[in-house]
Enzyme design. Structure first.
Site, PDB file in Angstrom:
ATOM      1  N   LYS A   8       0.837  -1.199   0.000  1.00 16.94           N
ATOM      2  CA  LYS A   8       0.000   0.000   0.000  1.00 16.94           C
ATOM      3  C   LYS A   8       0.874   1.252   0.000  1.00 16.94           C
ATOM      4  O   LYS A   8       0.700   2.155  -0.795  1.00 16.94           O
ATOM      5  CB  LYS A   8      -0.910  -0.046   1.229  1.00 16.94           C
ATOM      6  CG  LYS A   8      -1.897   1.083   1.331  1.00 16.94           C
ATOM      7  CD  LYS A   8      -2.870   0.805   2.475  1.00 16.94           C
ATOM      8  CE  LYS A   8      -3.723   2.026   2.758  1.00 16.94           C
ATOM      9  NZ  LYS A   8      -4.687   1.786   3.834  1.00 16.94           N
ATOM     10  N   GLU A  38      10.399  -4.674   4.808  1.00 16.30           N
ATOM     11  CA  GLU A  38      10.488  -6.070   4.351  1.00 16.30           C
ATOM     12  C   GLU A  38      10.212  -6.166   2.851  1.00 16.30           C
ATOM     13  O   GLU A  38      10.948  -6.807   2.098  1.00 16.30           O
ATOM     14  CB  GLU A  38       9.462  -6.942   5.096  1.00 16.30           C
ATOM     15  CG  GLU A  38       9.735  -7.137   6.569  1.00 16.30           C
ATOM     16  CD  GLU A  38       9.085  -6.070   7.430  1.00 16.30           C
ATOM     17  OE1 GLU A  38       8.843  -4.938   6.930  1.00 16.30           O
ATOM     18  OE2 GLU A  38       8.823  -6.362   8.616  1.00 16.30           O
ATOM     19  N   GLY A  46      -5.128  -2.181   5.089  1.00 14.69           N
ATOM     20  CA  GLY A  46      -4.269  -3.296   4.679  1.00 14.69           C
ATOM     21  C   GLY A  46      -4.929  -4.651   4.873  1.00 14.69           C
ATOM     22  O   GLY A  46      -4.998  -5.477   3.958  1.00 14.69           O
ATOM     23  N   ARG A  47      -5.444  -4.881   6.085  1.00 13.91           N
ATOM     24  CA  ARG A  47      -6.009  -6.216   6.374  1.00 13.91           C
ATOM     25  C   ARG A  47      -7.388  -6.412   5.742  1.00 13.91           C
ATOM     26  O   ARG A  47      -7.985  -7.475   5.876  1.00 13.91           O
ATOM     27  CB  ARG A  47      -6.062  -6.441   7.886  1.00 13.91           C
ATOM     28  CG  ARG A  47      -6.791  -5.365   8.666  1.00 13.91           C
ATOM     29  CD  ARG A  47      -6.496  -5.488  10.153  1.00 13.91           C
ATOM     30  NE  ARG A  47      -7.010  -4.367  10.940  1.00 13.91           N
ATOM     31  CZ  ARG A  47      -6.389  -3.209  11.070  1.00 13.91           C
ATOM     32  NH1 ARG A  47      -5.260  -2.990  10.445  1.00 13.91           N
ATOM     33  NH2 ARG A  47      -6.893  -2.251  11.829  1.00 13.91           N
ATOM     34  N   GLU A  87      -5.468  -7.357  14.854  1.00  9.37           N
ATOM     35  CA  GLU A  87      -4.962  -6.037  14.488  1.00  9.37           C
ATOM     36  C   GLU A  87      -6.113  -5.028  14.535  1.00  9.37           C
ATOM     37  O   GLU A  87      -5.909  -3.850  14.812  1.00  9.37           O
ATOM     38  CB  GLU A  87      -4.318  -6.070  13.093  1.00  9.37           C
ATOM     39  CG  GLU A  87      -3.445  -4.849  12.828  1.00  9.37           C
ATOM     40  CD  GLU A  87      -2.747  -4.887  11.476  1.00  9.37           C
ATOM     41  OE1 GLU A  87      -2.890  -5.868  10.733  1.00  9.37           O
ATOM     42  OE2 GLU A  87      -2.053  -3.919  11.167  1.00  9.37           O
ATOM     43  N   HIS A 103      -5.701 -34.171  17.196  1.00  9.44           N
ATOM     44  CA  HIS A 103      -4.634 -35.044  17.690  1.00  9.44           C
ATOM     45  C   HIS A 103      -3.576 -34.245  18.428  1.00  9.44           C
ATOM     46  O   HIS A 103      -2.476 -34.738  18.673  1.00  9.44           O
ATOM     47  CB  HIS A 103      -4.015 -35.822  16.529  1.00  9.44           C
ATOM     48  CG  HIS A 103      -5.018 -36.721  15.876  1.00  9.44           C
ATOM     49  ND1 HIS A 103      -5.139 -38.054  16.193  1.00  9.44           N
ATOM     50  CD2 HIS A 103      -5.997 -36.448  14.974  1.00  9.44           C
ATOM     51  CE1 HIS A 103      -6.143 -38.577  15.496  1.00  9.44           C
ATOM     52  NE2 HIS A 103      -6.672 -37.614  14.749  1.00  9.44           N
ATOM     53  N   LYS A 136       7.279  -0.800  12.538  1.00  8.68           N
ATOM     54  CA  LYS A 136       7.908  -0.363  11.285  1.00  8.68           C
ATOM     55  C   LYS A 136       9.059   0.615  11.543  1.00  8.68           C
ATOM     56  O   LYS A 136       9.947   0.748  10.709  1.00  8.68           O
ATOM     57  CB  LYS A 136       6.870   0.270  10.361  1.00  8.68           C
ATOM     58  CG  LYS A 136       5.876  -0.752   9.796  1.00  8.68           C
ATOM     59  CD  LYS A 136       5.026  -0.165   8.685  1.00  8.68           C
ATOM     60  CE  LYS A 136       4.073  -1.211   8.120  1.00  8.68           C
ATOM     61  NZ  LYS A 136       3.325  -0.781   6.961  1.00  8.68           N
TER      62      LYS A 136
HETATM   63  C1  G6Q Z   1      -2.728  -3.961   7.833  1.00  6.48           C
HETATM   64  C2  G6Q Z   1      -1.479  -3.467   8.402  1.00  6.48           C
HETATM   65  C3  G6Q Z   1      -0.222  -4.132   7.923  1.00  6.48           C
HETATM   66  C4  G6Q Z   1       0.169  -3.770   6.494  1.00  6.48           C
HETATM   67  C5  G6Q Z   1       1.605  -4.222   6.255  1.00  6.48           C
HETATM   68  C6  G6Q Z   1       2.062  -3.945   4.849  1.00  6.48           C
HETATM   69  O1  G6Q Z   1      -3.830  -3.568   8.122  1.00  6.48           O
HETATM   70  O2  G6Q Z   1      -1.414  -2.097   8.299  1.00  6.48           O
HETATM   71  O3  G6Q Z   1      -0.298  -5.528   8.031  1.00  6.48           O
HETATM   72  O4  G6Q Z   1      -0.702  -4.348   5.588  1.00  6.48           O
HETATM   73  O5  G6Q Z   1       2.445  -3.617   7.177  1.00  6.48           O
HETATM   74  O6  G6Q Z   1       1.981  -2.598   4.541  1.00  6.48           O
HETATM   75  P1  G6Q Z   1       2.173  -2.111   3.064  1.00  6.48           P
HETATM   76  O7  G6Q Z   1       1.095  -2.692   2.224  1.00  6.48           O
HETATM   77  O8  G6Q Z   1       2.113  -0.614   3.109  1.00  6.48           O
HETATM   78  O9  G6Q Z   1       3.535  -2.606   2.609  1.00  6.48           O
END
Ligand code: G6Q
Length: 556
Positions: free
Chosen positions: A218, A224, A280-281, A366, A397, A517
């Site tokens: 996003k 990462e 994001g989620r 989250e 199990h 972050k």
């Molecule tokens: C989701 C969070 C988090 C995010 C990641 C990746 O709701 O904010 O999981 O999606 O940190 O972020 P970017 O898409 O900006 O790389």
């Protein structure tokens, strides 16, 4: 992350524990605390049928919960009193209900039909959503048909999605869940972790000239993802004879940040946008789902959107007492705040849903792992439980022991399908027999008397007694299709929304994740610098950094 310096107007609600219905629920809880499911089922032989609801092809049997009609009545009243109806309307109207980030929350717009109208800041966003869906469909068709060629003219056979958190968990889960419908001549991989092993293992058997990377982020600044994207670019260019022009055919981006995408070297013509009103989620139905669409094709992707939309409409219009997601959310509140349940287990009896619990962990925790209300007051009640789980029957199990006989109350969601996508002999009947047997055993247990009557020696009786009264939901649909997956996801999204409204928290920010972050940024140069850096941390952190500098390979 955008923030506003001015505090937005926030409607102050009566603190939850001071509300009339909350107090009534506390009193009601006292009568329910020791009420056994055995008694509830004996007193009402119709309970199983009566407490089962079906909406848009999803069945929820909630009869094996520690509730009566009065519990439901009070929980629904609590939802009304907490403004759930108004909250739903505000979300669908595009109001900025994510107050701490001053953003609208419109994942529901991602699955709205073409002719719908949902406005943000006076603009109908639905045409934009469909324009991107069409762009994705065109691209997916070109790649899947072989029309899109790599730099050397070869067909793309491998797809690697690079992203993390919300830009990874949804796509991985959906790929696994819908593998049955996927293009089997292609290979799909997902790289998220900054641990180089993730990238190395994902590409070790791939050829660069047949591999396309989707960089999904996003913000397009996440450590990462950008580290993995840079490594992927170097790997790809090296495998393509060192020609940097090859990036145009082997990299596309999904992002809200065109400037950063261009800076990375991806032509913005190969960028699939989404918007800041998609969290994001909550983004797997946006362009973040490009890998899903490449795997299953645009028709199946649209069927998934349609499934989610059906639940959206159900959530928006059904009376709260007949509203599947609302009810699921309210039951969670009931267990968390009255029975002190700390966790909820999600147990899909469907191997394709093996990543569903991991996906739900982010969606739920989250969203609702918050300790202050929307207006910044410390809560005096528990918010999100820990969600966890594994597919059945595997879990039976291992950890089911604790659910059956441990000291904690773990409300559990059992998810199952009437038909198998891979009907092999008796497998499916055996699978479903296990679902039904587990929920039955959890609810009714086995009394000491029953155990004794089986001829068990007295000293063993306590060990072999099951007290029961362990609550569960059973969620069923006919078979796992893209449409049904869309429904399941939307069901949990809106359950999370319901919980957030009751707890009066912002379910759509994630300041704890934002903290993660920035934290590492400070230590990176301390690990990498040639000169011995001054270390301002505590003695434990300083020692660990010094040891890594002495023994790790990051010192150059
Ligand atoms: C989701 C969070 C988090 C995010 C990641 C990746 O709701 O904010 O999981 O999606 O940190 O972020 P970017 O898409 O900006 O790389």
């Amino acid at each position: 992350m955008t923030t506003t310096t001015r505090r937005p107007k926030i409607q102050r609600r009566t603190t939850l524990p001071r509300r009339q219905t909350w107090k009534a629920l506390q009193t009601h809880y006292k009568s329910m605390q020791s009420m056994h499911l055995r008694t509830l089922f004996t007193e009402d032989p119709q309970r199983g049928g009566r407490m089962t609801m079906e909406a848009v092809g999803v069945l929820l049997d909630y009869s094996k919960n520690r509730i009566t009609d009065e519990t439901i009545r009070l929980l629904v009243e609590l939802a009304e009193e907490s403004g759930l109806r108004e909250g739903i309307e505000a979300m669908f109207r595009g109001e900025k209900i994510n107050v701490t980030e001053n953003r609208a929350v419109l994942h529901v717009a991602l699955r709205a039909p073409r002719e719908a109208s949902i406005t943000v800041d006076g603009e109908n966003v639905v045409p934009k959503v469909h324009a991107v869906l069409d762009q994705m469909a065109g691209f997916a068709h070109r790649v899947r048909s072989g029309e899109w060629k790599g730099h050397t003219g070869k067909r793309i056979k491998n797809l690697v999605n690079i992203g993390i958190g919300g830009s990874d968990l949804g796509p991985v889960m959906a790929y696994e869940a819908l593998k049955y419908y996927s293009e089997r001549t292609m290979t799909f991989r997902f790289v998220s972790n900054v641990d180089g092993t993730d990238f190395a293992e994902a590409v070790r058997d791939l050829q660069a000239d047949e591999t396309l990377f989707i960089v999904s982020s996003k913000t397009f600044t996440t450590l990462e993802t950008m580290t993995n994207a840079n490594t992927a670019r170097a790997w790809s260019i090296a495998g393509l004879g060192g020609d940097a022009a090859s990036v145009a055919k082997h990299f596309v981006a999904v992002s809200t940040n065109a400037a950063e995408v261009a800076k990375f070297g991806i032509d913005t013509a190969n960028m699939f946008p989404f918007w800041d009103w998609v969290g994001g989620r909550y983004s797997m139905f946006s362009a973040i789902g490009l890998s899903t669409m490449l795997a299953i094709g645009s028709e199946h992707f649209r069927a998934m959107l349609n499934g989610a939309h059906q639940i959206d409409e159900h959530f928006r219009t059904a009376p709260l007492a007949d509203n599947l997601p609302a009810l699921m959310g309210l039951l969670t509140v009931w267990y968390v705040d009255f029975f002190d349940a700390e966790t909820v287990a999600v147990l899909p009896y469907e191997q394709y849903l093996k990543r569903f619990p991991a996906y739900l962990q982010q969606l739920t925790m989250e969203s609702n792992g918050k300790h202050v209300t929307v207006d910044g007051r410390e809560v005096s009640y528990d918010t999100s439980p820990v969600y966890w789980g594994e597919p059945g029957t595997n879990g039976q199990h291992s950890f089911y022991q604790l659910i059956h006989q441990g000291t904690r109350l773990i409300p559990s969601d059992f998810i199952a399908f009437h038909q198998s996508l891979n009907p092999l002999g008796r497998h499916h009947e055996l699978l479903l027999a296990n679902v039904f047997a587990q929920t039955e055993a959890l609810a009714f247990g086995k009394t000491a008397e029953e155990v004794k009557n089986e001829g068990t020696p007295n000293w063993l009786v306590p060990h072999r007694t099951f007290e029961g009264n362990r609550p569960s939901n059973t969620i069923m649909a006919d078979r796992l299709t893209p449409e049904v997956l869309g429904k399941l996801i939307a069901l949990y999204e809106h359950s999370v929304f319901t919980q957030g409204v009751i707890w009066n928290i912002d379910s759509f920010d994630q300041w704890g994740v934002e903290l993660g972050k920035v934290l590492a940024q400070r230590i990176i140069p301390e690990l990498e610098s040639k000169e011995e850096p001054p270390l301002p941390h505590d003695s434990s952190t300083n020692n660990l950094i010094l040891r890594q500098r002495a023994r790790g390979r990051s010192k150059t």
